[in-house]
Design a protein around this motif. Structure first.
Motif, PDB file in Angstrom:
ATOM      1  N   GLU A 133     -50.299  39.476   8.651  1.00 54.09           N
ATOM      2  CA  GLU A 133     -50.616  41.440   9.091  1.00 54.09           C
ATOM      3  C   GLU A 133     -52.161  41.188   9.390  1.00 54.09           C
ATOM      4  O   GLU A 133     -52.589  42.788   9.664  1.00 54.09           O
ATOM      5  CB  GLU A 133     -49.603  42.021   7.859  1.00 54.09           C
ATOM      6  CG  GLU A 133     -48.509  42.233   8.283  1.00 54.09           C
ATOM      7  CD  GLU A 133     -47.068  42.306   6.565  1.00 54.09           C
ATOM      8  OE1 GLU A 133     -48.019  42.595   6.032  1.00 54.09           O
ATOM      9  OE2 GLU A 133     -46.560  42.255   6.769  1.00 54.09           O
ATOM     10  N   ASP A 166     -47.295  41.743  14.090  1.00 55.71           N
ATOM     11  CA  ASP A 166     -46.856  42.430  13.783  1.00 55.71           C
ATOM     12  C   ASP A 166     -45.343  41.754  12.952  1.00 55.71           C
ATOM     13  O   ASP A 166     -44.499  40.591  13.699  1.00 55.71           O
ATOM     14  CB  ASP A 166     -45.992  43.504  14.885  1.00 55.71           C
ATOM     15  CG  ASP A 166     -44.370  44.502  14.240  1.00 55.71           C
ATOM     16  OD1 ASP A 166     -43.801  44.128  13.093  1.00 55.71           O
ATOM     17  OD2 ASP A 166     -43.981  44.966  15.245  1.00 55.71           O
ATOM     18  N   THR A 167     -45.293  41.705  11.814  1.00 52.35           N
ATOM     19  CA  THR A 167     -44.438  40.434  10.992  1.00 52.35           C
ATOM     20  C   THR A 167     -43.007  41.302  10.971  1.00 52.35           C
ATOM     21  O   THR A 167     -41.830  41.085  10.009  1.00 52.35           O
ATOM     22  CB  THR A 167     -44.413  40.211   9.686  1.00 52.35           C
ATOM     23  OG1 THR A 167     -44.955  41.664   8.787  1.00 52.35           O
ATOM     24  CG2 THR A 167     -46.533  39.646  10.074  1.00 52.35           C
ATOM     25  N   SER A 168     -42.872  42.768  11.125  1.00 50.33           N
ATOM     26  CA  SER A 168     -41.127  42.717  11.478  1.00 50.33           C
ATOM     27  C   SER A 168     -40.459  41.854  11.108  1.00 50.33           C
ATOM     28  O   SER A 168     -39.852  40.988  12.865  1.00 50.33           O
ATOM     29  CB  SER A 168     -41.225  43.767  12.850  1.00 50.33           C
ATOM     30  OG  SER A 168     -41.584  44.843  11.909  1.00 50.33           O
ATOM     31  N   HIS A 206     -39.559  39.596   9.452  1.00 53.64           N
ATOM     32  CA  HIS A 206     -40.040  38.347   8.577  1.00 53.64           C
ATOM     33  C   HIS A 206     -39.195  37.974   7.695  1.00 53.64           C
ATOM     34  O   HIS A 206     -38.151  38.299   7.233  1.00 53.64           O
ATOM     35  CB  HIS A 206     -41.698  38.238   8.395  1.00 53.64           C
ATOM     36  CG  HIS A 206     -41.088  39.100   6.995  1.00 53.64           C
ATOM     37  ND1 HIS A 206     -40.822  38.602   5.869  1.00 53.64           N
ATOM     38  CD2 HIS A 206     -41.181  40.160   6.618  1.00 53.64           C
ATOM     39  CE1 HIS A 206     -40.606  39.585   4.175  1.00 53.64           C
ATOM     40  NE2 HIS A 206     -41.258  40.839   5.481  1.00 53.64           N
ATOM     41  N   HIS A 233     -43.444  34.950  17.552  1.00 54.57           N
ATOM     42  CA  HIS A 233     -44.915  35.470  17.648  1.00 54.57           C
ATOM     43  C   HIS A 233     -45.782  34.770  17.962  1.00 54.57           C
ATOM     44  O   HIS A 233     -47.393  35.498  17.597  1.00 54.57           O
ATOM     45  CB  HIS A 233     -44.677  36.140  16.105  1.00 54.57           C
ATOM     46  CG  HIS A 233     -44.303  37.296  15.866  1.00 54.57           C
ATOM     47  ND1 HIS A 233     -42.468  36.827  15.378  1.00 54.57           N
ATOM     48  CD2 HIS A 233     -44.027  38.266  16.038  1.00 54.57           C
ATOM     49  CE1 HIS A 233     -41.433  37.870  15.162  1.00 54.57           C
ATOM     50  NE2 HIS A 233     -42.924  38.745  15.073  1.00 54.57           N
TER      51      HIS A 233
END
Length: 161
Positions: free
Chosen positions: A69, A74-76, A78, A92
């Motif tokens: 991050e 964007d780690t949405s 995860h 990613h």
């Protein structure tokens, strides 16, 4: 808002993680050390190294996620467990570079280790190479992150392209 559940934490709750911070981005949102797709490996490593300790706190997946991050990823969506980060990283912009004969670690490489029954955490382990050493929630002595993984852990190494 309650904290997200993490299976990579010890049974007692650790202290809250410090906020993600890093150098101010330059023009176009990139900072020095920006890699492909604007991922700022220098910012990711600064976050990771700035919060790592001498001994494991059993929050490796959290530490790597916060580093990603800080690097602008964007780690949405995860994963919770370290062992499940391979497909997430590939989706990613990371590519698998190891294990391979002649592999040489590069800044920002991420190793994802699978658990070894009876010897390691069932959540696996994850760490990033900072250019000098492998780091997760602690400064590791090698890429393995612990004696159980050194014995026979399956692993993959990813690099951002």
């Amino acid at each position: 808002m309650p904290p997200e559940p993490r299976s990579d934490q010890p049974h007692s709750a650790p202290a809250p993680a410090p906020p993600v911070s890093g150098p101010t981005p330059g023009p176009g949102g990139a900072s020095p050390g920006a890699g492909a797709g604007g991922f700022r490996v220098d910012d990711a490593i600064a976050q990771l190294d700035g919060h790592a300790t001498k001994a494991s706190r059993h929050v490796c997946a959290l530490a790597i996620r916060q580093a990603l991050e800080a690097g602008g990823l964007d780690t949405s969506g995860h994963p919770v467990d370290a062992k499940d980060y391979g497909p997430f990283l590939q989706s990613h912009g990371f590519v698998r570079v190891g294990p391979a004969n002649g592999y040489q670690p590069a800044r920002g490489d991420i190793i994802v280790l699978q658990p070894v029954a009876g010897l390691t955490s069932p959540s696996g382990h994850i760490a990033m190479f900072d250019g000098t050493r492998w780091v997760s929630d602690f400064f590791q002595r090698d890429q393995w992150g612990g004696p159980g993984y050194r014995k026979r852990a399956a692993y993959e190494i990813f690099r951002r392209r």
